[in-house]
Design an enzyme around this catalytic site. Sequence first.
Site, PDB file in Angstrom:
ATOM      1  N   TYR A  59       0.821  -1.216   0.000  1.00 50.19           N
ATOM      2  CA  TYR A  59       0.000   0.000   0.000  1.00 50.19           C
ATOM      3  C   TYR A  59       0.856   1.269   0.000  1.00 50.19           C
ATOM      4  O   TYR A  59       0.436   2.286  -0.546  1.00 50.19           O
ATOM      5  CB  TYR A  59      -1.007  -0.029   1.162  1.00 50.19           C
ATOM      6  CG  TYR A  59      -2.068  -1.085   0.922  1.00 50.19           C
ATOM      7  CD1 TYR A  59      -3.130  -0.839   0.065  1.00 50.19           C
ATOM      8  CD2 TYR A  59      -1.963  -2.351   1.493  1.00 50.19           C
ATOM      9  CE1 TYR A  59      -4.070  -1.815  -0.207  1.00 50.19           C
ATOM     10  CE2 TYR A  59      -2.906  -3.341   1.234  1.00 50.19           C
ATOM     11  CZ  TYR A  59      -3.953  -3.064   0.374  1.00 50.19           C
ATOM     12  OH  TYR A  59      -4.884  -4.037   0.085  1.00 50.19           O
ATOM     13  N   GLN A  97     -15.465   2.440  -5.602  1.00 48.59           N
ATOM     14  CA  GLN A  97     -14.750   1.305  -5.017  1.00 48.59           C
ATOM     15  C   GLN A  97     -13.257   1.630  -4.980  1.00 48.59           C
ATOM     16  O   GLN A  97     -12.468   0.861  -4.448  1.00 48.59           O
ATOM     17  CB  GLN A  97     -14.962   0.058  -5.877  1.00 48.59           C
ATOM     18  CG  GLN A  97     -16.402  -0.398  -5.946  1.00 48.59           C
ATOM     19  CD  GLN A  97     -16.605  -1.404  -7.065  1.00 48.59           C
ATOM     20  OE1 GLN A  97     -16.444  -2.603  -6.868  1.00 48.59           O
ATOM     21  NE2 GLN A  97     -16.946  -0.922  -8.232  1.00 48.59           N
ATOM     22  N   ASN A  98     -12.895   2.759  -5.576  1.00 48.66           N
ATOM     23  CA  ASN A  98     -11.467   3.096  -5.688  1.00 48.66           C
ATOM     24  C   ASN A  98     -10.943   3.706  -4.398  1.00 48.66           C
ATOM     25  O   ASN A  98     -11.632   4.486  -3.740  1.00 48.66           O
ATOM     26  CB  ASN A  98     -11.244   4.067  -6.847  1.00 48.66           C
ATOM     27  CG  ASN A  98     -11.654   3.464  -8.168  1.00 48.66           C
ATOM     28  OD1 ASN A  98     -11.811   2.245  -8.267  1.00 48.66           O
ATOM     29  ND2 ASN A  98     -11.834   4.282  -9.175  1.00 48.66           N
ATOM     30  N   HIS A 115     -14.559   1.145  -0.319  1.00 48.86           N
ATOM     31  CA  HIS A 115     -13.430   0.250  -0.037  1.00 48.86           C
ATOM     32  C   HIS A 115     -12.279   0.971   0.666  1.00 48.86           C
ATOM     33  O   HIS A 115     -11.161   0.463   0.696  1.00 48.86           O
ATOM     34  CB  HIS A 115     -12.942  -0.410  -1.341  1.00 48.86           C
ATOM     35  CG  HIS A 115     -13.922  -1.421  -1.886  1.00 48.86           C
ATOM     36  ND1 HIS A 115     -13.805  -1.965  -3.131  1.00 48.86           N
ATOM     37  CD2 HIS A 115     -15.019  -1.984  -1.321  1.00 48.86           C
ATOM     38  CE1 HIS A 115     -14.805  -2.816  -3.338  1.00 48.86           C
ATOM     39  NE2 HIS A 115     -15.558  -2.839  -2.254  1.00 48.86           N
ATOM     40  N   CYS A 142       0.415   4.718  17.000  1.00 51.94           N
ATOM     41  CA  CYS A 142      -0.878   5.351  16.705  1.00 51.94           C
ATOM     42  C   CYS A 142      -0.938   6.692  17.434  1.00 51.94           C
ATOM     43  O   CYS A 142      -0.667   6.759  18.640  1.00 51.94           O
ATOM     44  CB  CYS A 142      -2.009   4.434  17.169  1.00 51.94           C
ATOM     45  SG  CYS A 142      -3.623   5.250  17.198  1.00 51.94           S
ATOM     46  N   CYS A 145      -3.936   6.311  20.384  1.00 54.81           N
ATOM     47  CA  CYS A 145      -3.797   5.461  21.585  1.00 54.81           C
ATOM     48  C   CYS A 145      -2.335   5.200  21.949  1.00 54.81           C
ATOM     49  O   CYS A 145      -2.048   4.659  23.015  1.00 54.81           O
ATOM     50  CB  CYS A 145      -4.548   4.136  21.398  1.00 54.81           C
ATOM     51  SG  CYS A 145      -3.767   3.003  20.224  1.00 54.81           S
ATOM     52  N   GLY A 182     -16.691   1.872 -15.229  1.00 55.83           N
ATOM     53  CA  GLY A 182     -15.348   1.308 -15.070  1.00 55.83           C
ATOM     54  C   GLY A 182     -15.214   0.250 -14.002  1.00 55.83           C
ATOM     55  O   GLY A 182     -14.196   0.184 -13.314  1.00 55.83           O
ATOM     56  N   THR A 183     -16.221  -0.601 -13.886  1.00 53.38           N
ATOM     57  CA  THR A 183     -16.098  -1.696 -12.908  1.00 53.38           C
ATOM     58  C   THR A 183     -16.510  -3.017 -13.549  1.00 53.38           C
ATOM     59  O   THR A 183     -17.427  -3.060 -14.363  1.00 53.38           O
ATOM     60  CB  THR A 183     -16.894  -1.404 -11.608  1.00 53.38           C
ATOM     61  OG1 THR A 183     -16.795  -2.535 -10.742  1.00 53.38           O
ATOM     62  CG2 THR A 183     -18.337  -1.074 -11.856  1.00 53.38           C
ATOM     63  N   ALA A 226     -13.298   5.305 -20.568  1.00 55.94           N
ATOM     64  CA  ALA A 226     -14.014   6.162 -19.619  1.00 55.94           C
ATOM     65  C   ALA A 226     -13.817   7.637 -19.950  1.00 55.94           C
ATOM     66  O   ALA A 226     -14.752   8.438 -19.831  1.00 55.94           O
ATOM     67  CB  ALA A 226     -13.535   5.872 -18.195  1.00 55.94           C
TER      68      ALA A 226
HETATM   69  P1  OAD Z   1     -11.571  -4.489 -12.076  1.00 59.53           P
HETATM   70  O1  OAD Z   1     -10.118  -4.507 -12.367  1.00 59.53           O
HETATM   71  O2  OAD Z   1     -12.200  -5.746 -11.607  1.00 59.53           O
HETATM   72  O3  OAD Z   1     -12.376  -4.027 -13.370  1.00 59.53           O
HETATM   73  C1  OAD Z   1     -12.019  -2.876 -14.082  1.00 59.53           C
HETATM   74  C2  OAD Z   1     -13.024  -2.675 -15.199  1.00 59.53           C
HETATM   75  O4  OAD Z   1     -12.689  -1.464 -15.856  1.00 59.53           O
HETATM   76  C3  OAD Z   1     -13.021  -3.788 -16.254  1.00 59.53           C
HETATM   77  O5  OAD Z   1     -14.367  -4.180 -16.553  1.00 59.53           O
HETATM   78  C4  OAD Z   1     -12.367  -3.120 -17.471  1.00 59.53           C
HETATM   79  O6  OAD Z   1     -12.922  -3.564 -18.706  1.00 59.53           O
HETATM   80  C5  OAD Z   1     -12.722  -1.668 -17.246  1.00 59.53           C
HETATM   81  N1  OAD Z   1     -11.746  -0.726 -17.831  1.00 59.53           N
HETATM   82  C6  OAD Z   1     -10.413  -0.857 -17.987  1.00 59.53           C
HETATM   83  N2  OAD Z   1      -9.889   0.234 -18.556  1.00 59.53           N
HETATM   84  C7  OAD Z   1     -10.917   1.090 -18.776  1.00 59.53           C
HETATM   85  C8  OAD Z   1     -11.031   2.381 -19.360  1.00 59.53           C
HETATM   86  N3  OAD Z   1      -9.969   3.050 -19.815  1.00 59.53           N
HETATM   87  N4  OAD Z   1     -12.260   2.938 -19.420  1.00 59.53           N
HETATM   88  C9  OAD Z   1     -13.361   2.287 -18.963  1.00 59.53           C
HETATM   89  N5  OAD Z   1     -13.317   1.080 -18.415  1.00 59.53           N
HETATM   90  C10 OAD Z   1     -12.114   0.469 -18.310  1.00 59.53           C
HETATM   91  O7  OAD Z   1     -11.819  -3.292 -11.044  1.00 59.53           O
HETATM   92  P2  OAD Z   1     -13.078  -3.038 -10.094  1.00 59.53           P
HETATM   93  O8  OAD Z   1     -14.338  -3.469 -10.740  1.00 59.53           O
HETATM   94  O9  OAD Z   1     -12.984  -1.648  -9.601  1.00 59.53           O
HETATM   95  O10 OAD Z   1     -11.478  -4.324  -4.075  1.00 59.53           O
HETATM   96  O11 OAD Z   1     -12.741  -4.023  -8.892  1.00 59.53           O
HETATM   97  C11 OAD Z   1     -13.604  -4.047  -7.792  1.00 59.53           C
HETATM   98  C12 OAD Z   1     -12.808  -4.338  -6.549  1.00 59.53           C
HETATM   99  O12 OAD Z   1     -12.011  -5.505  -6.751  1.00 59.53           O
HETATM  100  C13 OAD Z   1     -11.775  -3.285  -6.182  1.00 59.53           C
HETATM  101  O13 OAD Z   1     -12.320  -2.195  -5.496  1.00 59.53           O
HETATM  102  C14 OAD Z   1     -10.823  -4.059  -5.332  1.00 59.53           C
HETATM  103  C15 OAD Z   1     -10.686  -5.290  -6.192  1.00 59.53           C
HETATM  104  O14 OAD Z   1     -10.312  -6.455  -5.573  1.00 59.53           O
HETATM  105  C16 OAD Z   1     -10.759  -4.452  -2.956  1.00 59.53           C
HETATM  106  O15 OAD Z   1      -9.546  -4.397  -2.928  1.00 59.53           O
HETATM  107  C17 OAD Z   1     -11.598  -4.686  -1.740  1.00 59.53           C
END
Ligand code: OAD
Length: 242
Positions: A59, A97-98, A115, A142, A145, A182-183, A226
Amino acid sequence: MNIGLNPRRIFLLTGAGISAESGLSTFRDKDGLWEKYRIEDVASIEGYERDPVRVLEFYNLRRGKLADVEPNAAHYALARLQQEWQARGGDVTLVTQNIDDLHERAGATRVIHMHGELAKQRCHECGDVALAEGDLLLELGCGACGRLGTLRPHVVWFGEMPLEMDRIGESLLAADLFVSIGTSGAVYPAAGFVDEARRNGVATLELNLEPSENAALFSDARYGKASVVTPAWVEELLNGAA
Ligand code: OAD
């Protein structure tokens, strides 16, 4: 797209795809983060307990990268939508979720980070959440505490409950339009929001590079980058055409 009456309350859900063109890796695309790291090593409480230094480093690297990137046209378009829609008496809930801060840096307000946030740290003993002032290290204490070695990133790991779910549920119930940007639709509970919106009779729109795992559940979709499809959709909506 026919969304019936002009939607007063818009619910936006964003994922890693919106930040991809800013230079931040997505998770499940080719070369995505989950191809290089194992979720159970860097995004679970068990991984942290096994090797906290490795998790903190993962991280720290990602937090460091934030300084090198900028919001893109999609982040700016959503911030503009939020401002202009509110000025017209509407409401825009922005749930991401970002864990990056690109929505805020583009001017969005009241962003719900379900998240968590890379910029923050949390004490796993007293629960205090504070801005991380640099790298998180095991030897740090911390500020609230005073215990040593208890700081972790303020991010949600697999098996943990996402943040602000009550607020999200209320906004989802009140929404007139649900838009996902974008998810991949692979991670719940966020992946289930579209179904919830649909069951409430709300129009649903997907903006993504390609059809997500949930594509069949949306009443409308636009595919492309996007930075292209988001500003185009916002422009149309603000002009009353979407
Ligand atoms: P993913 O990596 O699962 O999905 C990203 C999505 O964005 C995919 O469907 C791609 O096709 C799309 N994508 C990529 N480039 C793009 C662009 N330039 N424009 C538009 N779309 C694009 O990411 P998330 O769905 O955000 O959680 O993942 C969800 C969660 O899974 C995250 O928040 C994280 C991960 O594990 C945790 O860490 C708890």
